[in-house]
Design a protein around this motif. Structure first.
Motif: not given
Ligand SMILES: CC(C)(COP(=O)(O)OP(=O)(O)OC[C@H]1O[C@@H](n2cnc3c(N)ncnc32)[C@H](O)[C@@H]1OP(=O)(O)O)[C@@H](O)C(=O)NCCC(=O)NCCS
Length: 177
Positions: A106-107, A134, A102, A143, A104, A95, A140
């Protein structure tokens, strides 16, 4: 088009490439993925041409979310090489629009991709690799239904140090349950 409630997945168009380059050059986005060297538009165009020659099920999809102004592209998601004998593949997600982290999405995108993999492609196992550094991604994926499967110790080098790489997966039987 793969349609969910808040999220939909669509094919990539050439017009998407400039936003991909912006996302993939963002240092915060890059922390989670295997791209360490600045990416140019020309390289992205070359990637796009090669991508079109890959089997259609291995071509990345754009993640779009529903906003009051209409559908907005925020990232992409893809199955890497599909192993048709084992009915298994790896999935990857980015994303790039950080203001939508954060919430939802990604989930939701991952759950749509799981549904696509199990119900449309008849896969049996979908796995991913994620850096232990990460926690957002790991949470994510948990979940979305992914189960921790293993740890490749010091398998990735980032910011001057080694980090572990976690393997997570979903198999059809537990997804159906
Ligand atoms: C990784 C990624 C796909 C996640 O998607 P997202 O929409 O941001 O994540 P979601 O909202 O589905 O879930 C994030 C969860 O992590 C939690 N979270 C965020 N930062 C956190 C941290 N430092 N420690 C613990 N949990 C954390 C959030 O609170 C949320 O959990 P919750 O719903 O229980 O509160 C997106 O952030 C992304 O693309 N990041 C950059 C590229 C990347 O890292 N890709 C993955 C490669 S494996």
């Amino acid at each position: 088009m793969i349609l969910g409630e808040r999220v939909r997945l669509r094919a990539i168009e050439r017009e998407d490439l400039p936003r991909f380059v912006l996302w993939l050059n963002d240092p915060e986005v890059r922390q989670g993925i295997l791209i360490a060297i600045p990416l140019s538009m020309s390289q992205e165009e070359q990637w796009f041409s090669h991508m079109l020659e890959r089997p259609s099920e291995e071509q990345p999809l754009v993640i779009e979310i529903k906003t009051p102004e209409g559908w907005k592209a925020i990232g992409n998601i893809s199955f890497h090489t599909v192993d048709w004998r084992e009915r298994s593949t790896e999935v990857g997600i980015v994303i790039g629009e950080k203001s939508f982290w954060n919430q939802g999405y990604g989930r939701d995108a991952m759950q749509l991709m799981l549904r696509h993999g199990f119900n449309n492609l008849n896969l049996n196992r979908i796995f991913l690799r994620v850096y232990a550094s990460n926690p957002r991604a790991i949470r994510s994926y948990e979940k979305a239904g992914f189960v921790h499967e293993g740890r490749l110790r010091q398998a990735h080098f980032q910011d001057g140090q080694y980090v572990d790489v976690l393997i997570m997966s979903v198999v059809r039987s537990e997804w159906q349950a």
